[in-house]
Design an enzyme around this catalytic site. Structure first.
Site, PDB file in Angstrom:
ATOM      1  N   LYS A 114       0.867  -1.253  -0.020  1.00 31.97           N
ATOM      2  CA  LYS A 114      -0.151   0.071  -0.032  1.00 31.97           C
ATOM      3  C   LYS A 114       0.817   1.266   0.018  1.00 31.97           C
ATOM      4  O   LYS A 114       0.429   2.296  -0.343  1.00 31.97           O
ATOM      5  CB  LYS A 114      -1.068  -0.123   0.959  1.00 31.97           C
ATOM      6  CG  LYS A 114      -2.141  -1.162   1.026  1.00 31.97           C
ATOM      7  CD  LYS A 114      -3.404  -1.233   1.673  1.00 31.97           C
ATOM      8  CE  LYS A 114      -4.065  -1.997   1.304  1.00 31.97           C
ATOM      9  NZ  LYS A 114      -3.661  -3.522   1.477  1.00 31.97           N
TER      10      LYS A 114
HETATM   11  C1  LIG Z   1      -4.426  -4.416   0.606  1.00 31.06           C
HETATM   12  C2  LIG Z   1      -3.548  -5.957   0.502  1.00 31.06           C
HETATM   13  C3  LIG Z   1      -3.966  -6.894  -0.571  1.00 31.06           C
HETATM   14  C4  LIG Z   1      -4.947  -6.794  -1.397  1.00 31.06           C
HETATM   15  O1  LIG Z   1      -5.056  -5.738  -2.226  1.00 31.06           O
HETATM   16  P1  LIG Z   1      -6.433  -5.244  -3.203  1.00 31.06           P
HETATM   17  O2  LIG Z   1      -5.904  -4.025  -3.859  1.00 31.06           O
HETATM   18  O3  LIG Z   1      -7.553  -4.809  -1.864  1.00 31.06           O
HETATM   19  O4  LIG Z   1      -6.966  -6.187  -3.804  1.00 31.06           O
HETATM   20  C5  LIG Z   1      -3.112  -7.710  -0.652  1.00 31.06           C
HETATM   21  N1  LIG Z   1      -1.985  -8.033   0.095  1.00 31.06           N
HETATM   22  C6  LIG Z   1      -1.594  -7.046   1.110  1.00 31.06           C
HETATM   23  C7  LIG Z   1      -0.390  -7.502   1.916  1.00 31.06           C
HETATM   24  C8  LIG Z   1      -2.550  -5.967   1.430  1.00 31.06           C
HETATM   25  O5  LIG Z   1      -2.143  -5.039   2.243  1.00 31.06           O
END
Ligand SMILES: *Cc1c(COP(=O)(O)O)cnc(C)c1O
Length: 534
Positions: A114
């Site tokens: 993120k």
């Molecule tokens: C948020 C997240 C995901 C999922 O991503 P999306 O964009 O919500 O599909 C997968 N792995 C990790 C470690 C995350 O923090």
């Protein structure tokens, strides 16, 4: 470039407005109104760019109301020399086997993917806010943004690291008091920055999230804080400003494969994406739409398999048990960004999109028509990994390649194996790695220590300590010593950092907590103005 809502009531919005609003007033999501297309000459040029230059090149086509200088400011802050990412490459690609590469997206300040978007979204917002003030002629100090977020762990921390000390923006994060891991709680409670407050809510994640939603929907509250110049906004992945930065790393990974001569320019590549809210894989779809040579997008989910079931049947059904898994960032039943894919694949049918989303809200399920489904299935392939399969994949990848992956990434690798067995497709593939294995070290350590090695490799399994009795901070160094892999710096120093946020509130007291936080600012501003006047 302008933006419109997937539900049809809003059109012709600038990038700045889309980013500041976050969600459209009709409840829909903002999508680009015109097509972006990079031709093969441009693709060749992009394959020679470093990450920051590539990001600016792509942003320019979507953020057309930003000047070149403003875009440069955004990419420099996020990915430049003094950014929170490694200077040489924010998103390294590691080759695992003949056909499989891993794109590591966890080298930012919170060790999860993120950061790739949340290190730049605040810069987008600051620039957008400045433009808004200039055009409205609002007095300086007015027109401030308050970001409110409820988090189950990863988003809140990444948002705070992104927004800390951002101009004109304050951020408040609520997390469930007993609903996050030891490591995640410490990450949040030690958060630094003058514009931040973190409060634990007595309740679970749903309580925290409903509390935040209630505040967003409270018109009287919005009017009240508006008097002091505050506007609420969201750092959630429904914000287009979070999707745009994610398009970049798909081009970057492709460029790396060209540079390492694994593929020729123009060769198609598959991507495997561990999926929750469908933001990450939607960005891959946008990359494909604007010209990246993609074969298939492989959507990998955990035992909350609602999205994979949807892609395989056309029926989205959230009326099922919510499973708590070892890949918690993908524990989700309502996958918001799917709305953008359905809108696109139905030929931008805003009426159908609104109707389906209404059905989801009222009945928890919907069915899409055959032609939309076949459009989706011509590009996407989907499957799920169980808890046992996820753990086994972590052990297998370690035993075979001496490469350590976290549970979210392991879901992706497991589903990739299923894809190859089912289709026989050996197209060069990039598996997106979304978190550092050290961030979820209890599950990773349980998987690799003492697991029977059935990979056929001759390497010795690691000795088994009693994982259950060791706290997550001690486990960091145990895992690091056993594997010879360094703990990421932001996690290594965590238990020595000072705890700055100890606030706890009841779920009914969240609104007051927000007011207290924003008013602290009003008092501070009066003081500051007074001092200047004197
Ligand atoms: C948020 C997240 C995901 C999922 O991503 P999306 O964009 O919500 O599909 C997968 N792995 C990790 C470690 C995350 O923090």
């Amino acid at each position: 470039m302008t933006y419109k809502s997937t539900r049809g009531a809003v059109k012709g919005i600038s990038f700045s407005e889309a980013v500041l609003k976050g969600i459209a007033p009709d409840g829909g999501l903002f999508v680009p109104e015109q097509d972006v297309r990079f031709d093969s000459l441009e693709l060749a040029e992009m394959c020679g760019m470093d990450y920051k230059t590539l990001a600016a090149y792509i942003f320019k086509r979507y953020a057309t109301d930003f000047s070149d200088e403003e875009i440069e400011y955004c990419v420099d802050r996020a990915y430049g020399k003094n950014s929170r990412f490694p200077a040489d490459d924010p998103a390294p690609v590691v080759r695992l086997s003949e056909n499989l590469n891993v794109l590591e997206l966890w080298h930012g300040p919170t060790s999860a993917f993120k950061d790739m978007a949340l290190q730049v979204l605040p810069a987008f917002m600051s620039v957008a806010l400045k433009k808004k003030k200039q055009s409205a002629g609002t007095a300086d100090g007015m027109g401030r943004i308050a970001i409110l977020t409820a988090t189950s762990g990863d988003t809140g921390k990444a948002a705070m690291e992104g927004f800390r000390d951002a101009d004109g923006i304050d951020i408040m994060v609520f997390f469930p008091e007993n609903g996050v891991s030891e490591m995640q709680k410490r990450q949040m409670q030690t958060q630094e920055g003058g514009n931040i407050r973190v409060v634990a809510v007595r309740g679970n994640f749903d309580d925290a999230q409903s509390g935040v939603k209630r505040i967003f929907g409270d018109d009287e509250f919005r009017r009240l804080i508006r008097k002091d110049g505050w506007q609420l906004s969201s750092a959630n992945s429904i914000n287009f400003g979070r999707l745009l930065p994610q398009i970049v790393y798909y081009f970057h990974a492709y460029a790396e494969l060209v540079r390492s001569e694994q593929i020729n320019l123009g060769t198609k590549v598959n991507f495997v994406v561990p999926t929750g809210n469908f933001g990450d894989i939607l960005a891959a779809y946008y990359a494909f739409k604007c010209g990246l040579p993609v074969g298939h997008l492989i959507c990998a989910v955990n035992s909350n398999s609602v999205v994979a079931d949807f892609i395989n049947t056309g029926f989205y059904n959230a009326n099922r048990e919510f499973m708590v898994t070892i890949s918690p960032a993908m524990d989700i039943l309502i996958s918001s960004n799917l709305e953008r894919l359905i809108y696109d694949m139905s030929g931008e049918d805003e009426k159908a999109t609104s109707r389906l989303m209404m059905e989801l809200m009222t009945g928890g399920c919907y069915n899409i028509d055959r032609s939309t489904l076949s459009g989706i299935r011509s590009l996407f392939w989907a499957s799920s990994a169980s808890e046992t399969e996820t753990t086994a994949t972590i052990a297998e990848v370690w035993n075979r390649y001496r490469y350590l992956i976290d549970p979210h990434t392991a879901v992706g690798v497991n589903v990739y194996d299923k894809y190859v067995i089912s289709t026989g497709d050996l197209t060069p593939t990039v598996a997106v790695s979304t978190a550092s294995p050290f961030k979820f070290n209890r599950s990773v350590a349980s998987a690799v220590f003492g697991q029977a090695d059935n990979s056929g490799s001759s390497q010795e399994p690691l000795n088994t300590p009693d994982i259950g009795s060791i706290n997550e901070f001690a486990l960091l160094s145990i895992l690091s010593e056993a594997t010879g892999i360094d703990v990421p710096a932001p996690l290594a120093g965590l238990n020595k950092k000072q705890i700055l946020h100890t606030g706890v509130c009841d779920k009914d007291a969240m609104k007051q907590a927000v007011l207290d936080f924003l008013e602290r600012d009003a008092v501070r501003d009066v003081g500051r103005n007074g001092a200047q006047g004197a």
